[in-house]
Design a protein around this motif. Structure first.
Motif, PDB file in Angstrom:
ATOM      1  N   PHE A 197       0.831  -1.214   0.000  1.00 14.77           N
ATOM      2  CA  PHE A 197       0.000   0.000   0.000  1.00 14.77           C
ATOM      3  C   PHE A 197       0.867   1.267   0.000  1.00 14.77           C
ATOM      4  O   PHE A 197       0.384   2.345   0.331  1.00 14.77           O
ATOM      5  N   ASN A 245       1.846   3.210  -2.128  1.00 15.01           N
ATOM      6  CA  ASN A 245       1.259   4.275  -2.932  1.00 15.01           C
ATOM      7  C   ASN A 245       0.250   5.118  -2.156  1.00 15.01           C
ATOM      8  O   ASN A 245       0.236   6.351  -2.238  1.00 15.01           O
ATOM      9  N   THR A 246      -0.615   4.435  -1.429  1.00 13.83           N
ATOM     10  CA  THR A 246      -1.625   5.126  -0.632  1.00 13.83           C
ATOM     11  C   THR A 246      -0.952   5.983   0.436  1.00 13.83           C
ATOM     12  O   THR A 246      -1.333   7.136   0.658  1.00 13.83           O
ATOM     13  N   GLN A 285       0.566   9.225  -0.616  1.00 14.73           N
ATOM     14  CA  GLN A 285      -0.398  10.308  -0.839  1.00 14.73           C
ATOM     15  C   GLN A 285      -1.018  10.827   0.444  1.00 14.73           C
ATOM     16  O   GLN A 285      -1.351  12.001   0.551  1.00 14.73           O
ATOM     17  N   LEU A 333      -5.635  -0.135   5.559  1.00 12.68           N
ATOM     18  CA  LEU A 333      -5.081   0.460   4.343  1.00 12.68           C
ATOM     19  C   LEU A 333      -5.950   0.145   3.124  1.00 12.68           C
ATOM     20  O   LEU A 333      -6.041   0.947   2.189  1.00 12.68           O
ATOM     21  N   GLY A 334      -6.627  -1.007   3.154  1.00 11.77           N
ATOM     22  CA  GLY A 334      -7.553  -1.347   2.058  1.00 11.77           C
ATOM     23  C   GLY A 334      -8.679  -0.314   1.982  1.00 11.77           C
ATOM     24  O   GLY A 334      -8.970   0.258   0.923  1.00 11.77           O
ATOM     25  N   THR A 340      -7.418   3.049   0.801  1.00 10.38           N
ATOM     26  CA  THR A 340      -7.205   3.113  -0.643  1.00 10.38           C
ATOM     27  C   THR A 340      -8.527   3.322  -1.370  1.00 10.38           C
ATOM     28  O   THR A 340      -8.644   4.100  -2.321  1.00 10.38           O
ATOM     29  N   LEU A 354      -9.562   6.865  -1.037  1.00  9.93           N
ATOM     30  CA  LEU A 354      -8.383   7.711  -1.159  1.00  9.93           C
ATOM     31  C   LEU A 354      -8.714   9.158  -1.554  1.00  9.93           C
ATOM     32  O   LEU A 354      -8.225  10.103  -0.932  1.00  9.93           O
TER      33      LEU A 354
END
Lengths: 456, 456
Positions: free
Chosen positions: B308, B310-311, B314, B443-444, B447, B450
């Protein structure tokens, strides 16, 4: 016939199976070979209507004996499903100290209707026992014991043992009272009676130094002394040193086992009075407050991480090792914590050992920290191909392991020195501390080496 | 004199103080009022040379009795500091089963020199006891007990009790053997002897159903049966049903207490044979492997978070709540775990209760999850001013608490069903599971939401 454990059927499992199937006759037959304690354990796991049928068909005396081993809360549920007549008949046969435990949990009106059914002497006894505060010697003692007058001849004492009713403890000691004041003066063992001259006075063979416990002292204190002195039982006395009950070695085993288990449960912020048959609603009530408190404890780590937001924005992969560092700190700390609590609980370590515990954990933590830190350094490098990340994570983990071991190993000693329960809530408090130190060191180091980290 | 706990000095603390100061005379005087068990605990915490002086001045018999309660590893260290003559004199007075425990830890040459000093009968006994594998009934039993021939008259048995040496357990039962085969045939209590007709044969008053344990069965099995049957002791028999020893209720208390503590220590991946006086080097050896294994267990959570990355790049603030979510999951899970292990260890819950445990934890987890999730949602919103972040973190925490409770509460039942120790390593395994589910859900969800998170 020798009843060797390995060659015996598991009659308890059989009894349970029959009770689940509702075959009461077969259950009664199988239960003949099962101890009252284990029978009571079986009863807590089978349908309630079958428990009642089983007890009704056991005969009141046997039923009351088994019911005496049931958790009082379970007995209350059971009584609620029985007619008041049946409930009264069952309780009337129960040992008064067991009835007293149940009585405390019954609705007042119902309790007084039940008590009205009892013989006045028995009722009086039960009500008196129910008044001793939870945990005192008075609240667990049995009021059935054998006493004789110090002027009695040994032959008379032997006759008293012969005539003593079965519910009186009559297999180890007879207690000797002053003829006038009725104060406890001594104790005589069956061995001394058996070997003594029948015409001698008991005063001349008794032991006059008697280990006793006051009725308002903690029952656990009695259990501990029974264990360390290898006694079979201990008399309970009131302020006038008149004997009011006994605590046996069997009860002591149960008290000590529960106390020990409670310590460990308390360490994990679980409630020591939650057991397997606590209804979910009550279990929620017991567990929730600790956990809600834990959310606030955890805000420290949240604040630390937030303050490093900038570092994480630049090297997001740092986040991947956050739970690893906190989890390892927590686990190492709890490992050390459980060894310390165990040592205190088993009486192996005392307050004075605090500095010894600090030194021991420092040495262990240093070795473990270096070893685990190095291992983690390699792992992090292999996973992320970033040497600096590996070194930073490894150092943070190593230091956190050292801190966790020292804090975990010494915390119970510090808490006990402050006069509090050395186990209570220590698990969550510990993980809070190790979370904060772990993330601070980790993200602090990362910020320091930020430029190198970004290059990889 | 009544020795009521609250009115007694703490002579054990006094003894310890004198021994630390090196005032052996004063320590000996204070120790007169301290039980052998507690004296032995005091000795493990004072300078070794003072322990030796204390024992030498106690007289061999008393010294050996106290030393019998010392942890065998400590006794070995102690012997190393004494002359071989003194060591031999001390051991010669020790109960053979205690000597046997020490013997196993001594260097072979030294052990055989010591044994050579002993009386041949005693030597033979000790060597035999030392051969029973750790944990068997044979390894803890006392070989001193009182037996009579089934054809004896009661008067003869009483005489045997009178003449029995002090180290023989002679305060509860006499064991009755078949006159020819010497097999254990029955047991007679002192009460039965005292009340019986002196001219009757013991065969006619003895109880012939005797609970016994085979010499190679676990000692714990004997302890459990002694507890549940409320026995005072249990005979140990060999394959020919000849009696070879006894296990007493006092030993059973110690066995059960240690077993219970070991369960909880094992749950935290600490070694059950680490105690307060385990040297740091050995403690490192015992703790390190588990923790190294834990690093690899933790790689699951690292992998999830990395995926995760990437998340997090950001919305870096997401990282701030990672330890909170994993820590809460771990704590709730361990709470449930400790209640379950306690129920199994105290014999309140058995394998058959698995589904009951699942249902109970589901209900508790649902309530706790909703409550803690909602609370956390508010906290996260207040701290970060971001509604969506609060909702995401709250939901993740709520679900993780539910999963943690169910997994923690049921894992010991599953492991026990597989025939393994229900406590061993469950703490670290549990936190690994809850770490992975917690961060995955958190985190799921993040995302998924997001875009809203980035708006705040």
């Amino acid at each position: 016939m020798l009843l060797v454990a390995s060659s015996m059927h598991d009659y308890a499992e059989q009894t349970q199976q029959f009770l689940i199937e509702g075959d009461i006759k077969a259950a009664l037959k199988a239960a003949r070979n099962v101890s009252a304690l284990r029978t009571s354990q079986v009863l807590t796991r089978v349908p309630l209507e079958n428990v009642i049928a089983f007890l009704l068909q056991s005969g009141w005396e046997k039923a009351a004996y088994v019911a005496g081993y049931l958790p009082p809360a379970f007995t209350v549920t059971l009584l609620g499903q029985m007619s008041e007549d049946d409930a009264g008949s069952l309780l009337a046969e129960m040992a008064p100290e067991k009835f007293a435990d149940v009585l405390k949990l019954l609705p007042e009106a119902y309790a007084s209707r039940l008590l009205d059914q009892m013989d006045p002497v028995y009722r009086q006894r039960v009500m008196q026992l129910a008044e001793y505060p939870e945990g005192t010697a008075g609240s667990v003692m049995s009021p059935n014991f054998l006493t004789v007058d110090a002027d009695s001849h040994i032959s008379e004492v032997i006759e008293a043992v012969r005539l003593a009713p079965a519910e009186v403890e009559r297999t180890a000691y007879v207690f000797v009272l002053h003829p006038e004041t009725q104060r406890l003066e001594g104790v005589v063992s069956l061995r001394e009676l058996m070997l003594g001259d029948p015409k001698a006075k008991v005063r001349n063979v008794m032991t006059s130094d008697v280990f006793a416990i006051a009725v308002d002292e903690p029952a656990l204190e009695a259990a501990r002394r029974i264990r360390s002195r290898r006694l079979k039982m201990m008399p309970v006395v009131d302020e006038q040193q008149a004997m009011v009950g006994i605590i046996s070695i069997g009860q002591s085993m149960d008290l000590l086992a529960h106390e020990l288990a409670d310590e460990f449960v308390a360490m994990n912020a679980a409630s020591p009075d939650e057991s397997f048959y606590t209804p979910p609603r009550q279990a929620v009530k017991k567990r929730l407050p600790w956990m809600a408190a834990n959310i606030f404890l955890n805000l420290g780590a949240v604040a630390v991480i937030s303050s490093f937001e900038n570092t994480i924005v630049q090297v997001a992969i740092l986040a991947a090792f956050l739970p690893m560092i906190t989890d390892m700190g927590g686990n190492v700390g709890i490992q050390a914590l459980s060894v310390s609590i165990r040592s205190i609980a088993l009486g192996e370590a005392r307050l004075i050992d605090f500095w010894k515990a600090v030194r021991k954990e420092l040495v262990i933590g240093l070795f473990n920290g270096v070893a685990l830190g190095a291992l983690f350094c390699v792992v992090a490098y292999v996973l992320q191909g970033n040497v600096i990340l590996g070194v930073v994570a490894g150092i943070a983990l190593g230091i956190n392991v050292l801190v966790a071991g020292v804090v975990g190993g010494t915390m119970p000693f510090l808490i006990k020195r402050m006069g509090k329960d050395p186990a209570l809530m220590t698990g969550p408090i510990l993980t809070t501390i190790t979370d904060i130190t772990g993330v601070t060191i980790y993200l602090g180091l990362a910020t320091l080496f930020l430029s190198s980290l970004m290059v990889g």
